[in-house]
Design an enzyme around this catalytic site. Structure first.
Site, PDB file in Angstrom:
ATOM      1  N   HIS A   3     -12.738 -14.272  25.768  1.00 21.29           N
ATOM      2  CA  HIS A   3     -13.601 -14.162  26.943  1.00 21.29           C
ATOM      3  C   HIS A   3     -12.845 -13.503  28.093  1.00 21.29           C
ATOM      4  O   HIS A   3     -11.618 -13.399  28.082  1.00 21.29           O
ATOM      5  CB  HIS A   3     -14.054 -15.556  27.397  1.00 21.29           C
ATOM      6  CG  HIS A   3     -12.914 -16.445  27.796  1.00 21.29           C
ATOM      7  ND1 HIS A   3     -12.106 -17.084  26.872  1.00 21.29           N
ATOM      8  CD2 HIS A   3     -12.422 -16.795  29.025  1.00 21.29           C
ATOM      9  CE1 HIS A   3     -11.186 -17.787  27.498  1.00 21.29           C
ATOM     10  NE2 HIS A   3     -11.343 -17.624  28.812  1.00 21.29           N
ATOM     11  N   ASP A  56     -12.445 -13.957  32.339  1.00 21.83           N
ATOM     12  CA  ASP A  56     -12.654 -14.958  33.381  1.00 21.83           C
ATOM     13  C   ASP A  56     -13.428 -14.330  34.539  1.00 21.83           C
ATOM     14  O   ASP A  56     -13.303 -13.132  34.807  1.00 21.83           O
ATOM     15  CB  ASP A  56     -11.314 -15.482  33.916  1.00 21.83           C
ATOM     16  CG  ASP A  56     -10.536 -16.252  32.857  1.00 21.83           C
ATOM     17  OD1 ASP A  56     -11.167 -16.773  31.932  1.00 21.83           O
ATOM     18  OD2 ASP A  56      -9.295 -16.313  32.979  1.00 21.83           O
ATOM     19  N   HIS A 109      -8.992 -12.580  26.631  1.00 26.36           N
ATOM     20  CA  HIS A 109      -8.052 -13.546  26.067  1.00 26.36           C
ATOM     21  C   HIS A 109      -8.793 -14.716  25.438  1.00 26.36           C
ATOM     22  O   HIS A 109      -9.993 -14.897  25.644  1.00 26.36           O
ATOM     23  CB  HIS A 109      -7.094 -14.053  27.146  1.00 26.36           C
ATOM     24  CG  HIS A 109      -7.797 -14.699  28.314  1.00 26.36           C
ATOM     25  ND1 HIS A 109      -8.428 -13.969  29.293  1.00 26.36           N
ATOM     26  CD2 HIS A 109      -7.975 -16.014  28.661  1.00 26.36           C
ATOM     27  CE1 HIS A 109      -8.959 -14.786  30.202  1.00 26.36           C
ATOM     28  NE2 HIS A 109      -8.697 -16.036  29.825  1.00 26.36           N
ATOM     29  N   ARG A 150      -3.867 -31.561  24.718  1.00 25.56           N
ATOM     30  CA  ARG A 150      -3.280 -30.577  25.630  1.00 25.56           C
ATOM     31  C   ARG A 150      -4.122 -30.525  26.902  1.00 25.56           C
ATOM     32  O   ARG A 150      -5.356 -30.448  26.840  1.00 25.56           O
ATOM     33  CB  ARG A 150      -3.229 -29.208  24.965  1.00 25.56           C
ATOM     34  CG  ARG A 150      -2.682 -28.094  25.859  1.00 25.56           C
ATOM     35  CD  ARG A 150      -2.791 -26.736  25.181  1.00 25.56           C
ATOM     36  NE  ARG A 150      -2.346 -25.669  26.059  1.00 25.56           N
ATOM     37  CZ  ARG A 150      -2.906 -24.481  26.144  1.00 25.56           C
ATOM     38  NH1 ARG A 150      -3.965 -24.189  25.384  1.00 25.56           N
ATOM     39  NH2 ARG A 150      -2.427 -23.567  26.967  1.00 25.56           N
TER      40      ARG A 150
END
Length: 732
Positions: free
Chosen positions: A661, A663, A713, A723
Site C-alpha cells: 500500500h 500511506d 510498501h 509486535r
C-alpha cells in the site's frame, strides 16, 4: 603613575573630598571603630569581616552580655549602648588625636579604610558628626526644632557617630539614661540643644559622605565597581559612603549590597568568598560524617516522582549518616514510596514515614520533622520537596562544606525564571525582583548570595533549629504566611542569614500543576510542562546525535532512514497505555473512527486520540523526529501535521502482516515498540520498488520514509509473539 594619581583624585572627589583634602595628611590621627554587640550573629561576623578587609581597629562592647536595651526591632530602646560606651570610653576621653567612630554592627558594612574615613571627617570641620536620614525617629514632635537644610537629609540617625574622643566622651555623658531608654532620642535632644551643639561643634552628615542609612533612600543608591572593589554610590548626592547601614526595615537591601561590597562578587574575579571558611569532609571516615536528617515532603501528586526518589537514593552522602523523614500526603504515591523503602530502607541510619491516612498537615509535618531532627541529635536538616529533581548527586556534600547556618542550592524550572529563591521583598514581605535576580538564575553570576527567601530545598544547621524552637516555638507558623514564608520571616527576624549557592548545577524544579486523569503512565502527558524530565525519561540519548549535521543517519533502504528516538521506558509506556485502553479496532475496512467510515488498508490499532494523546503526539512529531526529517530530506518544509497517529498490533493469530500500500502522507514514521527475537519473530517493512526490507528494527528506533509514489510498501509477516509499532502519517 600620573594616570593612577588622577584616578585617585577622582575617587576622593566623588567620595565627598576635595583635591586638597586628598593630599592632606591624617597621620596625626588614630581611628578606632566602636560598636556594641552581645552575640556573634551572622550580621556581626559580616561587620567584622569588612573591618578586617580594611585593616580597621575595633572595640566591641557587650559581647556575651544579656541585652537589656529593649526590642529595638519594634519599639524604642537602645539606651544600653550609651551606657556601655560610658563604661568603656573613659580611658580615651583626653586623647585629642583619637577619632572614635561608633556604628551599629549587626546591620552595618564598612566600605572604606582609615585614610578615606579620616579625610572625610576632617573635611567637615566639626568635632562630632552624626549620620542623617529622611525621617524623624522616635519623636516626630521634635521635627520643627531641627535646623532647615538646603541639601541632604535633615534628621539625626544614631547608627553612625564619629568624633574626636573628648567631644565623643562629653556627648555621652550629658545626661543619665536607663538601658531601655532610646539612644537615638538621647542624641537627638543633644543635637537640638543649640548650646550643646555649638559647644561640641556637632553636625550631621546630610549627604551621606560617611554613613549611608538605607531606609527610605534605596532609590538613591546603586552598586558600582572601582577597580577590584565594589561600592555603593549615592547618585542623588554623588557620594561614596564609607559605611552602609541597613537601618529599620532595610536590612534585606543591605544583604543585597553586601553580596558585592566590599569584597564580594566582582565582574573581574567572580565570587571571592566562595572558598572561605569551608568545612572539609574529605578526611573523615564515613561514621564520622555529620548526621543529616533528610526530610522529604510530598504534599501533592507529582510528575516524575519515581525519578525523584531514584535521585534521592543516588545522593553520594553516606546513607548510614542520613536519618530519613518522609511526609507523604498523597495516597496515589504511597505504593511508590513503599517500593522505594523496600529496596533501600536498610541503607539509612533511621526511617520515619508519616503516611496519608495519618492526616498530618504540611505545617504539622514540618514542625514534626525539626523536632525529630533535634531528638535524634542530628547535625543538619536537609529539607527537600517532591518537586525538586536533584540531578547532582554531590549536592548534599557540597552544601555541608559551605559551612553556612542556612543554605539552599539554586533550582529552577527549566527555561523559566521561576526558582526556589527571591532576591528581594516588597513592602508587604512578598516577592520582588532584585536587580541581580536574572543574572543569578541564569548563572551569569555564580557564587554564594545572601537572600531573603528560599523554599523547596535547603540545608539548616541544628543550632538554628534549637534557636528557632526556643525563640518562636513553631518556626513554620506566622499568621497567614505559608510554611516557607513563615520560616524565612523568622530567620530574618532572628538575624540568621539565608544563603543561596549557584556555583554548580544542582537540579531543577518540576511543574506540579498539570493534572492527568490517566491511571497509566501519567508522566507521558508532561511533554510540554516538564520537557526536560520528559526528555530524560522518554527520548533516547542517542537521538540528539542523529540530529547533528556531521552524523550520518542509518539508511537501510533508499530514502528510508532509521535512528534512535524513544527509550525503552517510552516504548513500554505506549504499549501499556494502549493495552490498558484495550479498545483495539477489528481490522475490517469499516471504521467509524474515520471520516467516511472506511479504511482501505486496515490494521488492528488504537488511535492516539482514543487515549487522549493526540495533541501530545503532534507536539512530539514537531519537536523531535522533524529535526531528522529536515536534515535527511533537504528542501522540504514539513509542517509535522497529522490526523492519523496510531499504534498497530501484529499477531500471527490476529493480523500477522499488511498488504502492499501507499500511506496517505508525505512522510511516515514507524517506531518499534518492542524487541525482535524476544517479544516477536518476523515482521518488518518491505519496499517493493527497491526490493529492500527494513527488519529487526531495535526497540525505540524510528523508521521514516516517503509515504506516496516511490515507497510502495508492505508489512512483513509476524511469525511468533506480538509486535507493536507506532505509526504516524505526516503532512497528508
Amino acid at each position: 603613575m600620573i594616570l593612577y594619581l588622577l584616578y585617585a583624585l577622582v575617587l576622593f572627589a566623588q567620595s565627598g573630598l576635595t583635591t586638597q583634602e586628598a593630599t592632606d595628611s591624617t597621620s596625626d590621627l588614630d581611628l578606632l571603630i566602636v560598636t556594641v554587640a552581645t552575640d556573634e550573629t551572622d550580621g556581626y561576623k559580616r561587620f567584622a569581616d569588612s573591618l578586617k578587609y580594611f585593616n580597621l581597629d575595633v572595640l566591641v562592647l557587650g559581647m556575651n552580655e544579656e541585652w537589656t536595651g529593649g526590642d529595638v526591632r519594634v519599639t524604642v530602646g537602645g539606651g544600653m549602648k550609651v551606657n556601655l560606651l560610658k563604661k568603656a570610653l573613659g580611658k580615651y576621653k583626653d586623647n585629642q588625636n583619637l577619632v572614635l567612630f561608633f556604628t551599629d554592627s549587626y546591620d552595618v558594612v564598612f566600605a572604606a579604610g582609615k585614610d578615606e574615613i579620616l579625610g572625610k571627617f576632617k573635611n567637615f570641620n566639626s568635632k562630632l558628626i552624626f549620620s542623617a536620614e529622611t525621617t524623624i525617629w522616635p519623636d516626630a514632635s521634635l521635627k520643627s526644632q531641627y535646623p532647615e537644610v538646603n541639601v541632604g537629609k535633615r534628621f539625626l540617625c544614631s547608627g553612625g557617630i564619629i568624633g574626636y574622643a573628648p567631644q565623643f566622651w562629653a556627648a555621652i555623658n550629658q545626661w543619665d539614661l536607663v538601658d531601655t531608654d532610646d539612644d537615638q532620642l538621647y542624641y537627638t535632644k543633644l543635637y537640638l540643644n543649640e548650646g550643646i551643639r555649638a559647644e561640641l561643634n556637632m553636625s550631621l552628615d546630610h549627604t551621606s559622605k560617611l554613613v549611608q542609612n538605607i531606609n527610605f533612600a534605596r532609590s538613591e543608591l546603586e552598586l558600582v565597581e572601582q577597580e577590584t572593589t565594589s561600592r555603593v554610590k549615592n547618585v542623588k548626592y554623588h557620594t561614596f559612603p564609607s559605611v552602609i547601614h541597613g537601618n529599620g526595615p532595610s536590612k534585606v537591601h543591605l544583604n543585597y549590597f553586601s553580596n558585592y561590597m566590599p569584597d564580594g562578587w566582582h565582574s573581574d574575579t567572580g565570587c571571592r568568598k566562595c572558598e572561605q571558611d569551608l568545612l572539609d569532609l574529605s578526611s573523615l571516615e564515613e561514621d564520622s560524617y555529620p548526621l543529616v536528617q533528610l526530610s522529604i515532603f510530598i504534599e501533592d501528586t507529582m510528575p516524575f516522582f519515581s525519578e525523584f526518589l531514584q535521585r534521592i537514593e543516588k545522593l553520594s552522602y553516606p546513607k548510614s549518616r542520613i536519618a530519613l523523614f518522609i511526609h507523604n500526603n498523597e495516597q496515589t504515591l504511597e505504593r511508590v514510596v513503599a517500593q522505594f523503602l523496600l529496596r533501600h530502607r536498610s541503607k539509612f541510619n533511621s526511617v520515619k514515614v508519616v503516611a496519608p491516612h495519618e492526616q498530618v498537615s504540611e505545617l504539622e509535618a514540618r514542625q514534626m520533622a525539626i523536632e525529630r531532627c533535634v531528638a535524634v541529635n542530628c547535625d543538619y536538616q536537609f529539607s527537600v520537596n517532591a518537586d525538586v529533581q536533584l540531578t547532582n548527586p554531590d549536592t548534599l556534600n557540597f552544601l555541608i562544606t559551605k559551612n553556612k547556618k542556612v543554605i539552599a542550592p539554586l533550582v529552577r524550572r527549566p527555561g523559566k525564571l521561576w526558582s526556589n529563591f527571591w532576591g528581594a521583598l516588597n513592602i508587604d514581605g512578598y516577592y520582588a525582583r532584585s536587580e541581580d535576580y536574572l543574572a543569578i538564575v541564569d548563572m551569569e553570576r555564580r557564587g554564594i548570595w545572601n537572600i531573603p527567601f528560599m523554599n523547596s530545598v535547603y540545608l539548616i544547621k541544628v543550632e538554628v533549629l534549637h534557636q528557632l524552637i526556643d525563640e518562636v516555638g513553631k518556626p513554620f507558623s506566622d499568621g497567614d504566611l505559608d510554611p516557607d514564608m513563615a520560616l524565612c520571616s523568622h530567620l530574618r527576624n532572628e538575624g540568621v542569614f539565608i544563603y543561596l549557592s549557584n556555583e554548580y548545577e544542582f537540579g531543577h524544579l518540576v511543574v506540579p500543576d498539570l493534572k492527568v486523569d490517566s491511571e497509566v503512565h501519567p508522566d507521558l502527558w508532561q511533554i510540554k510542562a516538564n520537557a526536560k524530565d520528559w526528555e530524560d525519561k522518554y527520548i533516547h540519548p542517542g537521538f540528539w546525535n542523529a540530529t547533528l549535521s556531521e552524523t550520518k543517519v542509518t539508511q537501510p533502504c533508499p530514502d528510508v532512514y532509521m535512528f534512535p528516538l524513544f527509550t525503552p521506558a517510552m516504548a513500554d509506556a505506549i504499549v501499556e497505555l494502549m493495552e490498558f485502553h484495550g479498545k483495539w479496532s477489528t481490522g475490517n475496512n469499516e471504521d467509524e473512527r474515520l471520516t467516511g467510515g472506511y479504511e482501505n488498508v486496515p490494521t488492528i490499532d488504537i488511535h492516539m486520540n482514543q487515549v487522549g494523546y493526540e495533541k501530545q503526539w503532534l507536539h512530539l512529531l514537531a519537536t523531535y523526529p522533524l529535526k531528522v526529517v529536515q536534515k535527511v530530506y533537504p528542501g522540504y518544509d514539513s509542517k509535522a501535521h497529522s490526523i492519523m497517529m496510531f499504534v498497530v498490533r501484529y499477531k500471527p493469530s490476529e493480523q500477522p502482516f499488511l498488504r502492499p500500500h501507499h500511506d496517505s502522507s508525505t512522510w511516515t514514521m514507524n517506531v518499534a515498540l518492542n524487541t525482535h527475537g524476544q517479544d516477536y519473530e518476523g515482521g518488518g517493512c518491505r519496499f517493493l520498488r527497491y526490493n529492500c526490507s527494513a527488519t529487526q528494527i531495535p526497540k525505540g528506533y524510528a523508521l521514516i520514509h516517503p509515504g506516496r509514489l516511490t515507497h510502495y510498501h508492505e508489512g512483513l509477516q509476524t511469525t511468533k509473539g506480538t509486535r507493536y509499532i507506532a505509526v504516524s502519517f505526516v503532512d497528508p
